[in-house]
Design an enzyme around this catalytic site. Structure first.
Site, PDB file in Angstrom:
ATOM      1  N   HIS A  44      44.851  31.265  45.983  1.00  0.00           N
ATOM      2  CA  HIS A  44      44.052  32.604  46.239  1.00  0.00           C
ATOM      3  C   HIS A  44      44.904  33.769  46.615  1.00  0.00           C
ATOM      4  CE1 HIS A  44      40.748  29.733  46.590  1.00  0.00           C
ATOM      5  NE2 HIS A  44      40.185  30.356  45.734  1.00  0.00           N
ATOM      6  N   GLU A 101      28.027  22.691  48.491  1.00  0.00           N
ATOM      7  CA  GLU A 101      27.247  23.777  48.744  1.00  0.00           C
ATOM      8  C   GLU A 101      25.752  23.339  48.399  1.00  0.00           C
ATOM      9  OE1 GLU A 101      29.434  26.394  46.165  1.00  0.00           O
ATOM     10  OE2 GLU A 101      27.576  26.687  45.035  1.00  0.00           O
ATOM     11  N   ARG A 138      30.998  41.362  41.614  1.00  0.00           N
ATOM     12  CA  ARG A 138      31.042  40.226  40.980  1.00  0.00           C
ATOM     13  C   ARG A 138      29.825  39.359  40.525  1.00  0.00           C
ATOM     14  NH1 ARG A 138      36.135  37.832  39.832  1.00  0.00           N
ATOM     15  NH2 ARG A 138      37.591  39.365  40.623  1.00  0.00           N
ATOM     16  N   CYS A 139      29.511  39.153  39.467  1.00  0.00           N
ATOM     17  CA  CYS A 139      28.222  38.388  39.083  1.00  0.00           C
ATOM     18  C   CYS A 139      28.545  37.213  38.288  1.00  0.00           C
ATOM     19  CB  CYS A 139      27.324  39.507  38.172  1.00  0.00           C
ATOM     20  SG  CYS A 139      27.059  41.172  39.013  1.00  0.00           S
ATOM     21  N   GLU A 156      25.100  48.132  35.943  1.00  0.00           N
ATOM     22  CA  GLU A 156      25.476  49.434  36.056  1.00  0.00           C
ATOM     23  C   GLU A 156      26.258  49.567  37.412  1.00  0.00           C
ATOM     24  OE1 GLU A 156      22.392  48.526  35.335  1.00  0.00           O
ATOM     25  OE2 GLU A 156      21.422  49.818  33.940  1.00  0.00           O
ATOM     26  N   HIS A 183      37.980  16.583  42.221  1.00  0.00           N
ATOM     27  CA  HIS A 183      38.444  17.835  42.877  1.00  0.00           C
ATOM     28  C   HIS A 183      37.421  18.394  43.811  1.00  0.00           C
ATOM     29  CE1 HIS A 183      40.419  21.420  43.950  1.00  0.00           C
ATOM     30  NE2 HIS A 183      39.600  22.091  43.046  1.00  0.00           N
ATOM     31  N   LYS A 234      28.035  47.564  38.937  1.00  0.00           N
ATOM     32  CA  LYS A 234      29.365  46.798  39.027  1.00  0.00           C
ATOM     33  C   LYS A 234      30.385  47.832  38.258  1.00  0.00           C
ATOM     34  CE  LYS A 234      31.648  43.074  36.240  1.00  0.00           C
ATOM     35  NZ  LYS A 234      32.526  42.488  37.240  1.00  0.00           N
ATOM     36  N   GLY A 249      44.239  21.730  36.860  1.00  0.00           N
ATOM     37  CA  GLY A 249      43.386  21.905  35.743  1.00  0.00           C
ATOM     38  C   GLY A 249      43.821  22.916  35.103  1.00  0.00           C
ATOM     39  N   CYS A 272      36.997  22.152  45.995  1.00  0.00           N
ATOM     40  CA  CYS A 272      37.693  23.207  46.613  1.00  0.00           C
ATOM     41  C   CYS A 272      37.150  23.678  47.782  1.00  0.00           C
ATOM     42  CB  CYS A 272      37.914  24.199  45.270  1.00  0.00           C
ATOM     43  SG  CYS A 272      36.902  24.625  44.155  1.00  0.00           S
TER      44      CYS A 272
HETATM   45  N1  GLN Z   1      39.647  22.191  36.898  1.00  0.00           N
HETATM   46  C1  GLN Z   1      39.109  23.431  37.222  1.00  0.00           C
HETATM   47  C2  GLN Z   1      40.487  24.450  37.274  1.00  0.00           C
HETATM   48  O1  GLN Z   1      41.545  23.947  37.384  1.00  0.00           O
HETATM   49  C3  GLN Z   1      38.599  23.326  38.618  1.00  0.00           C
HETATM   50  C4  GLN Z   1      38.101  24.716  39.191  1.00  0.00           C
HETATM   51  C5  GLN Z   1      37.508  24.479  40.584  1.00  0.00           C
HETATM   52  O2  GLN Z   1      37.486  23.543  41.358  1.00  0.00           O
HETATM   53  N2  GLN Z   1      36.772  25.492  41.151  1.00  0.00           N
HETATM   54  O3  GLN Z   1      40.131  25.720  37.110  1.00  0.00           O
HETATM   55 ZN    ZN Z   2      38.921  23.908  43.004  1.00  0.00          ZN
END
Ligand code: GLN
Ligand code: ZN
Length: 760
Positions: free
Chosen positions: A699, A610, A520-521, A17, A646, A19, A437, A648
């Site tokens: 981003h 993390e 965000r959830c 609610e 990968h 959100k 990706g 991030c």
């Molecule tokens: N392969 C995923 C994408 O391109 C990788 C996303 C990520 O690293 N958070 O969305």
């Molecule tokens: Zn990433």
């Protein structure tokens, strides 16, 4: 009498609610009064539930319209200048602008940074600190909440984030200085807050100082002593709360501080309960965090009672029972989940059920187990059913895990030899270009997925739609001139959920939401049993994409550590064991992709960092099994098959050796925002394989220029030989729009061509 209490309740609402109320307010479709009314209703309902569960007092101030750390920054008047003058008290929209850059009123400004709250997936708004900063009490929201709770017939127990943790979590802006210099002014405001609460007749205040479970420098340990001595005196009684880890070398310090009670996490570190009970002076309250606030499993009440009974004998009234941490990190209520079978549902406890468990424990301790014999028996039966279930223990999976040997984590040859083989097969130019990706998840893509899930379109129609999106993504990549293509991931709503839904051992809830940041959830999957892969998960999509182009197409997978770290994980075996099961499942997919013709396979480990434990001394243990799991996943392929991974984020200076030990042929990472700063690590450590330092900040809606990207890559080339560099964005492009993506990728390809020309 032992007493059950709670450290904090989820805010977002059982049906999210909060959100919807927030997002409507931000969009201007509802008024501030309507938002505040929804918030008030939620608080009242949550208090009511806690009272009904049998709690004598309820946490107050744990609720937040955006983030509790931000609430404290506001309360302390720590509002960065760019948000304009604030006056005596800080306006609600100023708070929202700090959190998200804009609000219905006030000028937009760069939002404050956001980062993860300890080792959780909750993000807090980072306080900004500067030399000479002054603080003043700039919000009455905590006092108002106390009055509100009283008016609702509750006994309020305010929750404060402690001054040292607030200060520790902050980030210095401008010239560096010793942040402890700010403590004096800060503690003065805390003193005022405590006095105000006392004036309102508050008996107990919970002060959260979770940094006590981390490695603290000596001057910070001393600051704890001086701060809490200063806060002694005329104030409510203080319960100092720690969670997420062991007090370890801070144990004596925490026990001896001039406060009236101490809460410790007895789920993650049950072994600390005894030493804390020994060290904590007899007149202080010991709050045992005995019910898991970080996971979704029903509590083994018998085991709890066995652990608590001797403590209860010794401490009597001064023993409190609580969740290990705030319940912010678990969903609200299991009862309405009608998509789970009864057996599985019986194994789970969300926030409301955890409070019931605490109340049961309270009664069992005070009146004896006989008083709640029926409830205890029901709980015992559920625990026993979970332990014995064949859904958890599947001999075939166990057998495969037992058969894992060192060779499974080893490629046939070391990187230099593999490189030659891969070069022959792939024939890529210097500075090859690729993406991470995903491509923009357009309205049409999301609509197809939604329609299919809701049964409005059949499988054939859905698959035809997805093939069209893949075709479009491949065409556009060809048009941009990229060297290594991807299929674009239109079929994936989420990089963990997509795989979890196709693996055995995973379950999904309908409303099991947990706040991630602001409105965000996330809805983490639940790994309840042995994991295996009944059938290939990505191979058909890959095959289709590959048929569309002569260029290499990457197979795209999520790695075992990320699947683990973004799920609720079974607690009946070590996480390392579950991770290895995941690794074997994804390994099968890797090998199937290879058989289907994939010459490059990317295994994303976005969440590897993390998962690092809060104490450095535990890092290596985690990294060892995490890296092993990755190696088992990836390294079954032929030397000629190129493995990418990968990540991030950009801070891995401190774990670079483990990253190198993963032995991926290519790693792509986030670097564009930090201006390649992270590459400094390569001055001291020679990363042996190939690397793609992101040059396009995904981003931001801004389109990077050719010159910017060339400059970034030249910086990278100063650290890493050009033959081992790739050119790619920071992360996946699913949140962006096509026009900006096409423009940015075209620039990226031009940048790569220029870099090649300079070296021709
Ligand atoms: N392969 C995923 C994408 O391109 C990788 C996303 C990520 O690293 N958070 O969305
Ligand atoms: Zn990433």
């Amino acid at each position: 009498m032992a007493k059950a209490h709670n450290l904090g309740f989820p805010r977002i609402g059982a049906r999210r609610e909060l959100k919807w109320a927030l997002e409507n307010y931000w969009q201007g479709t509802t008024t501030r009064a309507e938002l505040l009314e929804t918030a008030r209703e939620l608080r009242t309902r949550h208090w009511q539930w806690q009272k009904e569960a049998g709690l004598e007092s309820v946490p107050v101030g744990d609720f937040s319209l955006y983030d509790h750390v931000l609430d404290h920054s506001v309360m302390l008047g720590a509002v960065p200048e760019r948000f304009g003058p604030t006056g005596e008290t800080v306006d609600l929209d100023t708070m929202f602008r700090m959190g998200r850059g804009r609000a219905p009123t006030g000028e937009p400004a760069a939002a404050c940074e956001m980062t993860k709250w300890f080792d959780t997936n909750y993000h807090y708004i980072v306080p900004e600190l500067h030399a000479g900063q002054r603080f003043h009490l700039a919000s009455t929201h905590l006092f108002d909440a106390v009055d509100e709770a009283r008016a609702a017939g509750m006994q309020p127990r305010p929750v404060l984030l402690g001054p040292l943790t607030w200060l520790w979590l902050g980030k210095i802006k401008g010239a560096d200085f010793d942040r402890l210099e700010l403590l004096d002014g800060l503690v003065a405001v805390y003193g005022e807050i405590l006095a105000g609460l006392r004036g309102r007749g508050v008996e107990w205040v919970q002060v959260d100082e979770p940094i006590l479970v981390q490695d603290l420098p000596r001057d910070w340990q001393q600051a704890f002593e001086s701060t809490y001595s200063r806060l002694a005196g005329d104030r409510p009684r203080l319960l100092l709360a720690t969670y997420f880890g062991p007090l370890a070398d801070n144990l004596k310090l925490a026990c001896d501080l001039p406060v009236d009670g101490l809460h410790v996490d007895a789920v993650r570190h049950p072994e600390q309960l005894q030493p804390v009970a020994d060290w904590l002076p007899g007149r202080k309250v010991l709050s045992a965090g005995i019910v898991d606030g970080r996971n979704v499993w029903r509590t083994d009440l018998d085991a709890c009672l066995a652990a608590l009974a001797p403590l209860h004998e010794r401490r009597g009234d001064d023993l409190w029972l609580a969740p290990s941490c705030s319940l912010l990190h678990v969903p609200v209520d299991i009862d309405p989940e009608d998509g789970l079978d009864d057996e599985l549902k019986g194994w789970l406890a969300f926030a409301r059920q955890k409070l019931d468990e605490l109340a049961l424990l309270e009664t069992a301790l005070n009146a004896g187990p006989a008083a709640v014999a029926g409830e205890l028996a029901a709980s015992r039966a559920a625990i026993a059913s979970r332990r014995a279930s064949e859904r958890l223990h599947r001999p075939a999976v166990r057998g495969r895990v037992a058969a894992v040997d060192a060779a499974m984590g080893e490629r046939d040859h070391a990187y230099p030899e593999r490189r030659e083989r891969q070069r022959e097969v792939l024939d890529l130019p210097l500075f090859p270009t690729t993406t991470i990706g995903s491509f923009p998840q357009t309205r049409a893509i999301r609509a197809s997925r939604r329609d299919y899930r809701a049964g409005r379109i059949d499988r054939a129609t859905y698959e035809a739609a997805m093939r069209e999106h893949i075709e479009e993504a491949v065409e556009r990549q060809e048009a941009c001139g990229l060297d290594v293509l991807v299929h674009g991931e239109p079929e994936r709503n989420d990089m963990v959920e997509y795989f979890g839904q196709q693996l055995d051992g995973f379950a999904f809830t309908r409303q099991g939401w947990v706040q991630s940041y602001g409105s965000r959830c996330v809805k983490p999957p639940i790994i309840f049993g042995d994991v295996s892969r009944p059938a290939p998960m990505t191979v058909d999509w890959f095959r289709f994409a590959r048929s569309l182009s002569d260029k290499p197409v990457k197979g795209m997978l999520t790695g075992p550590v990320t699947l683990l770290n973004w799920s609720f994980v079974r607690d009946d075996q070590p996480r390392a064991d579950t991770c290895l099961q995941l690794a074997l499942a994804i390994r099968e997919e890797v090998l199937d992709l290879e058989r289907a013709g994939a010459r490059i396979i990317q295994i994303d480990e976005a969440a590897l960092r993390e998962g690092l434990p809060l104490r450095r001394s535990e890092w290596q243990g985690y990294l060892d099994w995490a890296v092993r799991a990755f190696r088992v996943t990836a390294n079954g392929v032929d030397d000629a098959t190129q493995v990418h991974t990968h990540m991030c984020y950009s801070e891995f200076n401190d774990i670079i050796e483990s990253i190198a030990a993963m032995d991926a042929d290519v790693i792509t990472i986030e670097t564009s925002r930090s201006d390649m700063e992270l590459l400094d690590v390569f001055e001291d450590f020679e990363y042996p394989n190939e690397i793609g330092p992101g040059v396009y900040d995904i981003h931001s809606p801004n389109i990077p220029t050719v010159a910017q990207m060339v400059a970034l890559m030249e910086k990278a080339a100063a650290h890493i030989p050009a033959e081992r560099l790739w050119v790619n964005p920071d992360c996946g492009l699913k949140t962006r729009g096509w026009p900006e993506v096409e423009a940015a990728l075209a620039n990226m390809v031009t940048a790569a061509r220029e870099l090649r020309a300079r070296r021709a």
